[in-house]
Design an enzyme around this catalytic site. Structure first.
Site, PDB file in Angstrom:
ATOM      1  N   SER A  40     -12.050  -3.047 -25.592  1.00 50.29           N
ATOM      2  CA  SER A  40     -11.173  -1.902 -25.360  1.00 50.29           C
ATOM      3  C   SER A  40     -10.808  -1.828 -23.887  1.00 50.29           C
ATOM      4  CB  SER A  40     -11.914  -0.625 -25.739  1.00 50.29           C
ATOM      5  OG  SER A  40     -13.060  -0.529 -24.910  1.00 50.29           O
ATOM      6  N   LYS A  41      -9.672  -1.221 -23.625  1.00 48.77           N
ATOM      7  CA  LYS A  41      -9.189  -1.202 -22.235  1.00 48.77           C
ATOM      8  C   LYS A  41     -10.058  -0.322 -21.337  1.00 48.77           C
ATOM      9  CE  LYS A  41      -5.691   2.243 -23.308  1.00 48.77           C
ATOM     10  NZ  LYS A  41      -4.313   2.649 -23.257  1.00 48.77           N
ATOM     11  N   ARG A  42     -10.851   0.550 -21.945  1.00 52.34           N
ATOM     12  CA  ARG A  42     -11.743   1.378 -21.153  1.00 52.34           C
ATOM     13  C   ARG A  42     -12.849   0.534 -20.499  1.00 52.34           C
ATOM     14  NH1 ARG A  42     -12.744   6.799 -20.873  1.00 52.34           N
ATOM     15  NH2 ARG A  42     -11.162   7.413 -22.354  1.00 52.34           N
ATOM     16  N   LYS A  43     -13.188  -0.571 -21.174  1.00 53.03           N
ATOM     17  CA  LYS A  43     -14.332  -1.349 -20.676  1.00 53.03           C
ATOM     18  C   LYS A  43     -13.970  -2.732 -20.160  1.00 53.03           C
ATOM     19  CE  LYS A  43     -17.648   1.035 -23.516  1.00 53.03           C
ATOM     20  NZ  LYS A  43     -18.374   1.012 -24.770  1.00 53.03           N
TER      21      LYS A  43
END
Ligand code: GLU
Length: 488
Positions: free
Chosen positions: A256-259
């Site tokens: 995911s783009k958060r990580k």
């Protein structure tokens, strides 16, 4: 697995955002599979979501895949015998196919209003039933249907899922997968605006484009029973299904783009070589028979078999990717290295310096501060280069920890992304509002942002600088900063 029929595989990205690492991963496996079986690799643009699809996203996806060297044999830009390869240009075909399913009794028109569907949702929730449509329009009489049509009522077309029994299909990596029909819902195939949903367009195109193997992400497994039912309803032979293992963050969760930086553009601007990225993506789902980790795509094609795809899947470790990149860089001879440097950074610097308007705005930013013209060279360097080198210690503000800093930066990236008016005043206002939201003082946040944007604690006024750099570059730098924190 024996492969007898002519292999035709496809990548079918939806142009709804930044070119995603998952798109590259999927295209790589399709490309390799096609080459390993002397087959064809097709690029199809799935732009049926009219609200989210953009031509700009399509262009960027195409250029990212080209940068990686994953050239397709048929596609929207190169044509081919089964085109058009952009779904928005095939609407008529989908409408005809939806009509066929209505005529054969496998699909029906549903006239339910949004309000009614909302009520059904609440009712089903209360009754603890699986979410979904209650089948109200399945049994409308031909007279009611005609009457509704005469009155011009809007409708969608839904697939009639058998009420009992189960739907099965083979996944070439997982064996038989079975879904109880009671768990499936009468999916919409054609929307009220006459555009198809993903399911209808995807199945119709895979059939008409003679796709032999559907190689796609694991997340589509839950849609496959629906697709299997569609093939049956049309009386078509389904393709083979191969659902690739997920790409994973370092903590094993779905990427995911958060990580993790997920945009291919990030890897491109950071100076990863395309061959490094391909090798690394290949390793996320597959390994060489001799377990050698560094290999070329040609090596992969020579040795490719499905049974070496491992479902457990490793994690996408950015530090390891950097190490790989170093290895690849050291394989280049001096002429190749020069060429790569020109392509990845020197060309863009020269272009910016030759852009008179940009250079003028850049110069104005510094006019107040220059004691001599030569000061400009070192002070304004960051306006011409791409990715900046960050000092992590400097990046994490005093009194904040790494996680708080990462979350704030991620949130900032999401907050700036939709900003249309990329001007000094609106950027300042946006940043002040954002500080209130995340409860950081403006001093803290502005300094933090300054380092991310300029690579240094000292710079001309921040928001003017951001306005000159432009939105795309600023967002890219926020992403660079976030990745630097993730790597630390
Ligand atoms: N358009 C879908 C996507 O964006 C394609 C899924 C498939 O390959 O069937 O991932």
């Amino acid at each position: 697995m024996e492969v007898e029929k002519q292999v035709r595989v496809r990548s079918a990205p939806s142009p709804t955002g930044d070119p995603h690492l998952g798109t590259a991963y999927n295209a790589l496996f399709n490309y390799v599979f096609a080459r390993a079986h002397q087959g064809k690799f097709i690029l199809r643009i799935e732009d049926t979501d009219r609200e989210r699809s953009t031509a700009e996203s399509e262009t960027r996806i195409i250029s990212s895949l080209k940068w990686l060297g994953l050239q397709w044999d048929e596609g929207p830009d190169v044509g081919g015998p089964y085109g058009p390869y952009r779904q928005s240009e095939r609407s008529e075909t989908y409408r005809e196919h939806a009509q066929k399913l209505i005529d054969s009794g496998h699909a029906y028109r549903c006239f339910c209003t949004k309000e009614r569907l909302a009520e059904v949702r609440i009712e089903r929730e209360k009754a603890k039933l699986t979410p979904g449509y209650d089948g109200f329009c399945r049994t409308l009489t031909p007279e009611t249907i005609q009457d509704n049509l005469n009155r011009g009522l809007p409708f969608v077309v839904r697939l009639k899922i058998p009420e009992t029994g189960a739907t099965r299909f083979q996944d070439q990596l997982r064996g038989e997968i079975v879904f109880e029909n009671s768990q499936l819902q009468d999916q919409v195939l054609l929307k009220a605006d006459g555009f198809p949903t993903y399911h209808l367009a995807n199945v119709v195109d895979d059939h008409l484009m003679k796709i032999s193997h559907v190689i796609r992400a694991e997340e589509w497994i839950s849609s496959t029973p629906l697709h299997a039912l569609l093939y049956e309803a049309f009386g078509w032979e389904p393709p083979e299904f191969i659902h690739l293992p997920l790409l994973r963050n370092l903590d094993k969760s779905k990427m995911s783009k958060r990580k993790n930086p997920v945009s291919i553009t990030y890897y491109q601007r950071q100076g990863f070589l395309p061959e490094t990225l391909l090798n690394f993506l290949a390793l996320q789902g597959w390994s060489m028979p001799n377990d050698e980790e560094i290999f070329s795509i040609d090596d992969m094609i020579q040795n490719f078999t499905l049974d070496r795809i491992s479902l457990g899947g490793p994690v996408f470790d950015l530090k390891k990717l950097l190490r790989f990149n170093g290895i690849y860089i050291r394989k280049l001879n001096s002429a190749e290295l020069r060429q790569r440097l020109v392509e990845s950074s020197i060309q863009r610097q020269i272009a910016r310096m030759n852009d008179a308007q940009y250079l003028e705005r850049a110069a104005l930013l510094f006019q107040e501060r220059l004691k001599s013209l030569s000061d400009f060279d070192s002070a304004a360097h960051f306006l011409f280069t791409g990715a900046q080198a960050y000092n992590i210690r400097e990046l994490v503000p005093k009194g904040k920890n790494l996680n708080q800093t990462k979350s704030a930066l991620f949130a900032a990236m999401e907050a700036f992304r939709p900003v249309k008016d990329w001007t000094t005043t609106s950027l300042e206002q946006k940043s002040r509002d954002f500080c209130e939201e995340i409860k950081w003082s403006t001093n803290e946040f502005f300094m933090f942002l300054r380092i991310i944007i300029t690579g240094s604690t000292q710079s001309p006024p921040l928001f003017e600088t951001m306005a000159v750099l432009g939105k795309e570059e600023c967002i890219a730098r926020l992403q660079d900063g976030l990745a630097a924190l993730q790597l630390s």
